[in-house]
Design a protein around this motif. Structure first.
Motif, PDB file in Angstrom:
ATOM      1  N   HIS A  19      18.390  -6.879 -46.192  1.00 18.41           N
ATOM      2  CA  HIS A  19      17.751  -5.804 -45.429  1.00 18.41           C
ATOM      3  C   HIS A  19      16.964  -4.857 -46.338  1.00 18.41           C
ATOM      4  O   HIS A  19      15.840  -4.470 -46.009  1.00 18.41           O
ATOM      5  CB  HIS A  19      18.781  -5.028 -44.606  1.00 18.41           C
ATOM      6  CG  HIS A  19      19.158  -5.735 -43.349  1.00 18.41           C
ATOM      7  ND1 HIS A  19      18.353  -5.758 -42.236  1.00 18.41           N
ATOM      8  CD2 HIS A  19      20.252  -6.469 -43.045  1.00 18.41           C
ATOM      9  CE1 HIS A  19      18.940  -6.466 -41.288  1.00 18.41           C
ATOM     10  NE2 HIS A  19      20.083  -6.917 -41.766  1.00 18.41           N
ATOM     11  N   LEU A  20      17.539  -4.494 -47.469  1.00 21.55           N
ATOM     12  CA  LEU A  20      16.815  -3.599 -48.376  1.00 21.55           C
ATOM     13  C   LEU A  20      15.580  -4.278 -48.956  1.00 21.55           C
ATOM     14  O   LEU A  20      14.555  -3.642 -49.168  1.00 21.55           O
ATOM     15  CB  LEU A  20      17.733  -3.091 -49.492  1.00 21.55           C
ATOM     16  CG  LEU A  20      18.820  -2.119 -49.040  1.00 21.55           C
ATOM     17  CD1 LEU A  20      19.715  -1.739 -50.226  1.00 21.55           C
ATOM     18  CD2 LEU A  20      18.239  -0.873 -48.386  1.00 21.55           C
ATOM     19  N   GLY A  43      13.954   5.090 -47.948  1.00 19.83           N
ATOM     20  CA  GLY A  43      15.053   4.141 -47.976  1.00 19.83           C
ATOM     21  C   GLY A  43      15.739   4.022 -46.626  1.00 19.83           C
ATOM     22  O   GLY A  43      15.241   4.499 -45.608  1.00 19.83           O
ATOM     23  N   LEU A  44      16.897   3.381 -46.618  1.00 23.15           N
ATOM     24  CA  LEU A  44      17.682   3.198 -45.400  1.00 23.15           C
ATOM     25  C   LEU A  44      19.028   3.882 -45.581  1.00 23.15           C
ATOM     26  O   LEU A  44      19.635   3.801 -46.648  1.00 23.15           O
ATOM     27  CB  LEU A  44      17.891   1.709 -45.107  1.00 23.15           C
ATOM     28  CG  LEU A  44      16.631   0.888 -44.827  1.00 23.15           C
ATOM     29  CD1 LEU A  44      16.989  -0.590 -44.691  1.00 23.15           C
ATOM     30  CD2 LEU A  44      15.939   1.381 -43.579  1.00 23.15           C
ATOM     31  N   SER A  45      19.503   4.517 -44.544  1.00 23.24           N
ATOM     32  CA  SER A  45      20.802   5.187 -44.602  1.00 23.24           C
ATOM     33  C   SER A  45      21.927   4.160 -44.491  1.00 23.24           C
ATOM     34  O   SER A  45      21.721   3.026 -44.031  1.00 23.24           O
ATOM     35  CB  SER A  45      20.922   6.204 -43.471  1.00 23.24           C
ATOM     36  OG  SER A  45      21.001   5.525 -42.224  1.00 23.24           O
ATOM     37  N   ALA A  46      23.125   4.569 -44.872  1.00 26.21           N
ATOM     38  CA  ALA A  46      24.287   3.695 -44.726  1.00 26.21           C
ATOM     39  C   ALA A  46      24.518   3.379 -43.250  1.00 26.21           C
ATOM     40  O   ALA A  46      24.881   2.253 -42.907  1.00 26.21           O
ATOM     41  CB  ALA A  46      25.518   4.348 -45.344  1.00 26.21           C
ATOM     42  N   VAL A  92      20.938  -1.716 -56.360  1.00 26.56           N
ATOM     43  CA  VAL A  92      20.566  -0.742 -55.334  1.00 26.56           C
ATOM     44  C   VAL A  92      20.583   0.635 -55.980  1.00 26.56           C
ATOM     45  O   VAL A  92      21.355   0.885 -56.899  1.00 26.56           O
ATOM     46  CB  VAL A  92      21.573  -0.803 -54.151  1.00 26.56           C
ATOM     47  CG1 VAL A  92      21.360   0.334 -53.168  1.00 26.56           C
ATOM     48  CG2 VAL A  92      21.476  -2.144 -53.443  1.00 26.56           C
ATOM     49  N   VAL A  93      19.712   1.509 -55.490  1.00 29.21           N
ATOM     50  CA  VAL A  93      19.675   2.891 -55.966  1.00 29.21           C
ATOM     51  C   VAL A  93      19.754   3.834 -54.773  1.00 29.21           C
ATOM     52  O   VAL A  93      19.325   3.501 -53.673  1.00 29.21           O
ATOM     53  CB  VAL A  93      18.395   3.194 -56.782  1.00 29.21           C
ATOM     54  CG1 VAL A  93      18.385   2.418 -58.084  1.00 29.21           C
ATOM     55  CG2 VAL A  93      17.147   2.920 -55.978  1.00 29.21           C
ATOM     56  N   SER A  94      20.305   5.003 -55.023  1.00 29.86           N
ATOM     57  CA  SER A  94      20.292   6.079 -54.036  1.00 29.86           C
ATOM     58  C   SER A  94      18.953   6.795 -54.188  1.00 29.86           C
ATOM     59  O   SER A  94      18.512   7.053 -55.310  1.00 29.86           O
ATOM     60  CB  SER A  94      21.455   7.034 -54.318  1.00 29.86           C
ATOM     61  OG  SER A  94      21.452   8.074 -53.383  1.00 29.86           O
ATOM     62  N   PRO A 101      22.150  10.742 -47.428  1.00 29.59           N
ATOM     63  CA  PRO A 101      21.703   9.877 -48.524  1.00 29.59           C
ATOM     64  C   PRO A 101      21.077   8.588 -47.992  1.00 29.59           C
ATOM     65  O   PRO A 101      21.476   8.068 -46.954  1.00 29.59           O
ATOM     66  CB  PRO A 101      22.987   9.561 -49.292  1.00 29.59           C
ATOM     67  CG  PRO A 101      24.012  10.497 -48.790  1.00 29.59           C
ATOM     68  CD  PRO A 101      23.582  10.969 -47.441  1.00 29.59           C
ATOM     69  N   ALA A 102      20.102   8.099 -48.720  1.00 31.29           N
ATOM     70  CA  ALA A 102      19.439   6.846 -48.367  1.00 31.29           C
ATOM     71  C   ALA A 102      19.500   5.916 -49.573  1.00 31.29           C
ATOM     72  O   ALA A 102      19.747   6.354 -50.698  1.00 31.29           O
ATOM     73  CB  ALA A 102      17.998   7.112 -47.952  1.00 31.29           C
ATOM     74  N   PHE A 103      19.256   4.637 -49.309  1.00 30.52           N
ATOM     75  CA  PHE A 103      19.392   3.632 -50.350  1.00 30.52           C
ATOM     76  C   PHE A 103      18.199   2.694 -50.321  1.00 30.52           C
ATOM     77  O   PHE A 103      17.627   2.426 -49.271  1.00 30.52           O
ATOM     78  CB  PHE A 103      20.700   2.854 -50.153  1.00 30.52           C
ATOM     79  CG  PHE A 103      21.891   3.756 -50.130  1.00 30.52           C
ATOM     80  CD1 PHE A 103      22.520   4.110 -51.311  1.00 30.52           C
ATOM     81  CD2 PHE A 103      22.342   4.299 -48.934  1.00 30.52           C
ATOM     82  CE1 PHE A 103      23.590   4.987 -51.300  1.00 30.52           C
ATOM     83  CE2 PHE A 103      23.414   5.170 -48.913  1.00 30.52           C
ATOM     84  CZ  PHE A 103      24.046   5.517 -50.098  1.00 30.52           C
ATOM     85  N   ALA A 104      17.843   2.194 -51.506  1.00 30.43           N
ATOM     86  CA  ALA A 104      16.719   1.270 -51.641  1.00 30.43           C
ATOM     87  C   ALA A 104      17.097   0.216 -52.680  1.00 30.43           C
ATOM     88  O   ALA A 104      17.981   0.434 -53.515  1.00 30.43           O
ATOM     89  CB  ALA A 104      15.462   2.012 -52.075  1.00 30.43           C
ATOM     90  N   ILE A 105      16.411  -0.889 -52.621  1.00 24.92           N
ATOM     91  CA  ILE A 105      16.623  -1.923 -53.623  1.00 24.92           C
ATOM     92  C   ILE A 105      16.058  -1.417 -54.951  1.00 24.92           C
ATOM     93  O   ILE A 105      15.033  -0.747 -54.993  1.00 24.92           O
ATOM     94  CB  ILE A 105      15.978  -3.251 -53.167  1.00 24.92           C
ATOM     95  CG1 ILE A 105      16.498  -4.419 -54.009  1.00 24.92           C
ATOM     96  CG2 ILE A 105      14.464  -3.166 -53.151  1.00 24.92           C
ATOM     97  CD1 ILE A 105      16.223  -5.782 -53.395  1.00 24.92           C
ATOM     98  N   SER A 106      16.745  -1.694 -56.030  1.00 26.30           N
ATOM     99  CA  SER A 106      16.288  -1.265 -57.354  1.00 26.30           C
ATOM    100  C   SER A 106      15.245  -2.241 -57.885  1.00 26.30           C
ATOM    101  O   SER A 106      15.040  -3.321 -57.326  1.00 26.30           O
ATOM    102  CB  SER A 106      17.472  -1.216 -58.320  1.00 26.30           C
ATOM    103  OG  SER A 106      17.915  -2.534 -58.612  1.00 26.30           O
ATOM    104  N   GLY A 107      14.622  -1.882 -58.975  1.00 22.13           N
ATOM    105  CA  GLY A 107      13.686  -2.796 -59.616  1.00 22.13           C
ATOM    106  C   GLY A 107      14.363  -4.097 -60.021  1.00 22.13           C
ATOM    107  O   GLY A 107      13.830  -5.190 -59.820  1.00 22.13           O
TER     108      GLY A 107
END
Length: 120
Positions: free
Chosen positions: A51-52, A61-64, A91-93, A102-108
């Motif tokens: 999903h991310l 980003g997307l929330s939990a 994943v990063v906040s 807080p939201a989350f996104a895929i990291s590099g």
């Protein structure tokens, strides 16, 4: 910036192909749940990564809660897996655009790994 660095040398074609494979995997998982009990197949960490990855460019980003709804599991379960994925630097906040949630996104690193895996 971290995403641009992660994609160096991968080319646009691989990114597009990988994203289409991830979308297909998500559709297949949804269809699978129509034929089998959803409790038989649970892979929240992988579903979060899919999903991310698919929603990489979602602003803020997307929330939990959004991830829990998309994955079909509880928010506490998603939060536990997010902690693991953050620890693995996949994943990063990120600062939320419109709320204090807080939201989350895929990291590099996560982005690069997903593209490499799905492009093989």
């Amino acid at each position: 910036m971290y995403k641009a660095n992660a994609l160096q040398g991968l080319g646009d074609g691989g990114d597009h192909h990988a994203r289409e494979l991830a979308r297909h995997a998500l559709r297949l998982r949804q269809r699978r749940n129509e034929h089998f009990r959803t409790t038989l197949f649970k892979e929240p960490a992988w579903d979060v990564m899919l999903h991310l990855f698919v929603h990489e460019y979602a602003e803020g980003g997307l929330s939990a809660a959004a991830l829990a709804a998309a994955v079909g599991t509880s928010e506490p379960t998603i939060r536990r897996w997010l902690d693991v994925l953050i620890g693995e630097q996949l994943v990063v906040s990120v600062p939320a655009q419109s709320s204090s949630v807080p939201a989350f996104a895929i990291s590099g690193r996560g982005l690069r790994s997903m593209i490499e895996l799905l492009s093989e």
